[in-house]
Design an enzyme around this catalytic site. Structure first.
Site, PDB file in Angstrom:
ATOM      1  N   GLU A  46       0.879  -1.175   0.000  1.00 35.98           N
ATOM      2  CA  GLU A  46       0.000   0.000   0.000  1.00 35.98           C
ATOM      3  C   GLU A  46       0.914   1.222   0.000  1.00 35.98           C
ATOM      4  O   GLU A  46       1.716   1.394   0.916  1.00 35.98           O
ATOM      5  CB  GLU A  46      -0.869  -0.018   1.264  1.00 35.98           C
ATOM      6  CG  GLU A  46      -1.589   1.290   1.522  1.00 35.98           C
ATOM      7  CD  GLU A  46      -2.186   1.356   2.941  1.00 35.98           C
ATOM      8  OE1 GLU A  46      -2.471   0.297   3.540  1.00 35.98           O
ATOM      9  OE2 GLU A  46      -2.335   2.478   3.450  1.00 35.98           O
ATOM     10  N   ARG A  50       0.702  10.246   1.589  1.00 37.43           N
ATOM     11  CA  ARG A  50       1.094  11.172   2.669  1.00 37.43           C
ATOM     12  C   ARG A  50       2.260  12.029   2.251  1.00 37.43           C
ATOM     13  O   ARG A  50       2.729  12.858   3.032  1.00 37.43           O
ATOM     14  CB  ARG A  50       1.491  10.379   3.926  1.00 37.43           C
ATOM     15  CG  ARG A  50       0.351   9.596   4.507  1.00 37.43           C
ATOM     16  CD  ARG A  50       0.742   8.903   5.781  1.00 37.43           C
ATOM     17  NE  ARG A  50      -0.224   7.865   6.093  1.00 37.43           N
ATOM     18  CZ  ARG A  50      -0.179   7.079   7.142  1.00 37.43           C
ATOM     19  NH1 ARG A  50       0.796   7.196   8.012  1.00 37.43           N
ATOM     20  NH2 ARG A  50      -1.108   6.176   7.327  1.00 37.43           N
ATOM     21  N   THR A  74      -4.234   6.090   2.656  1.00 37.10           N
ATOM     22  CA  THR A  74      -4.458   7.462   3.106  1.00 37.10           C
ATOM     23  C   THR A  74      -5.138   8.288   2.009  1.00 37.10           C
ATOM     24  O   THR A  74      -4.774   9.444   1.761  1.00 37.10           O
ATOM     25  CB  THR A  74      -3.142   8.146   3.576  1.00 37.10           C
ATOM     26  OG1 THR A  74      -2.321   7.189   4.258  1.00 37.10           O
ATOM     27  CG2 THR A  74      -3.430   9.275   4.550  1.00 37.10           C
ATOM     28  N   LYS A 134     -11.074  -1.712   6.843  1.00 32.65           N
ATOM     29  CA  LYS A 134      -9.852  -1.552   7.628  1.00 32.65           C
ATOM     30  C   LYS A 134     -10.276  -1.179   9.053  1.00 32.65           C
ATOM     31  O   LYS A 134     -11.294  -0.502   9.234  1.00 32.65           O
ATOM     32  CB  LYS A 134      -9.029  -0.444   6.968  1.00 32.65           C
ATOM     33  CG  LYS A 134      -7.909   0.132   7.790  1.00 32.65           C
ATOM     34  CD  LYS A 134      -7.055   1.050   6.920  1.00 32.65           C
ATOM     35  CE  LYS A 134      -6.184   1.950   7.772  1.00 32.65           C
ATOM     36  NZ  LYS A 134      -5.053   2.523   7.036  1.00 32.65           N
TER      37      LYS A 134
HETATM   38  C1  3PG Z   1      -1.941   2.991   8.471  1.00 40.96           C
HETATM   39  O1  3PG Z   1      -1.896   3.870   7.628  1.00 40.96           O
HETATM   40  O2  3PG Z   1      -2.741   2.058   8.413  1.00 40.96           O
HETATM   41  C2  3PG Z   1      -1.020   3.076   9.637  1.00 40.96           C
HETATM   42  O3  3PG Z   1      -0.133   4.114   9.533  1.00 40.96           O
HETATM   43  C3  3PG Z   1      -0.327   1.802   9.881  1.00 40.96           C
HETATM   44  O4  3PG Z   1       0.117   1.801  11.164  1.00 40.96           O
HETATM   45  P1  3PG Z   1       1.626   1.444  11.534  1.00 40.96           P
HETATM   46  O5  3PG Z   1       2.453   2.540  10.923  1.00 40.96           O
HETATM   47  O6  3PG Z   1       1.631   1.414  13.029  1.00 40.96           O
HETATM   48  O7  3PG Z   1       1.950   0.093  10.923  1.00 40.96           O
END
Ligand code: 3PG
Length: 219
Positions: A46, A50, A74, A134
């Site tokens: 993914e 960002r 995101t 999710k």
């Molecule tokens: C996401 O976008 O799902 C999170 O940033 C994932 O969380 P993590 O960085 O703690 O793995």
């Protein structure tokens, strides 16, 4: 049109059981990064929206490595979803549930897994015809006990937990039969990407695949 695409993508996500989350500042790192993940046993990723480099990174990955399963994360607006699709994203995730983003993706045949956090969010997801969501950020909101508790009233839904998952707790999440796969960024820390330490990414991916294996066998 939407359902068959979702089912195809889900089949592939269920097979890997783990979706590495990558945030890229320098698009020249994008392809070596997914190559490292793939050589560690994870042919998927993914790419989060960002950074300013997200679209270009996604475009390079999907152009140069079309066999990998790569989506966008995101994604906060229909415009971003459209950009992600034009860059070759095969699926979309978002931190929360934005009805306009969900609707846009459904109308354009782009599998969407929006983030939920509460039973109210889940009811909204059901209302929009979603079957997999999710759950974010799973560790701070209560981890696996919380996920099991909110899943109980909604037996048809399945989940992609993310947020605080690592090789240490991955198997526990995957042992819950409502979990399709877990997402996480622990295999791709910014410092490793910046330093070009792709061997470390490959090794972390390999360790994660090994950590996921007992859970998969037990189901
Ligand atoms: C996401 O976008 O799902 C999170 O940033 C994932 O969380 P993590 O960085 O703690 O793995």
């Amino acid at each position: 049109m939407y359902e068959p695409v979702v089912s195809d993508i889900l089949t592939r996500i269920r097979r890997t059981r783990l979706v590495p989350i990558i945030t890229i500042d320098d698009p020249s790192k994008a392809v070596p990064l997914v190559d490292a993940l793939a050589s560690g046993g994870l042919p998927c990723a993914e790419v989060t929206f960002r950074t300013a480099s997200a679209a270009e990174s996604l475009r390079r990955i999907t152009g140069e490595r079309p066999d990998l399963l790569v989506g966008a994360g995101t994604v906060l607006s229909p415009e971003q979803a459209a950009l992600a699709q034009s860059c070759g994203a095969r699926f979309v995730l978002s931190p929360g549930l934005n009805r306009r983003v969900v609707r846009w993706c459904q109308d354009h045949g782009l599998p969407i897994f929006p983030g939920v956090c509460t039973p109210t969010d889940i009811e909204m997801a059901l209302e929009q015809g979603l079957e997999v969501v999710k759950v974010f950020p799973i560790e701070p909101i209560g981890g696996l006990p919380y996920l099991k508790a909110i899943a109980a009233p909604f037996p048809t839904l399945e989940y992609l937990p993310t947020g605080g998952i690592s090789a240490a707790n991955l198997a526990a999440y995957l042992s819950f039969d409502k979990v399709v796969a877990c997402g996480g960024s622990w295999m791709t820390p910014a410092a490793w990407i910046a330093a070009g330490a792709f061997d470390r990414v490959r090794d972390a991916a390999r360790d994660a695949v090994a950590a996921a294996r007992p859970a998969a066998a037990g189901r």
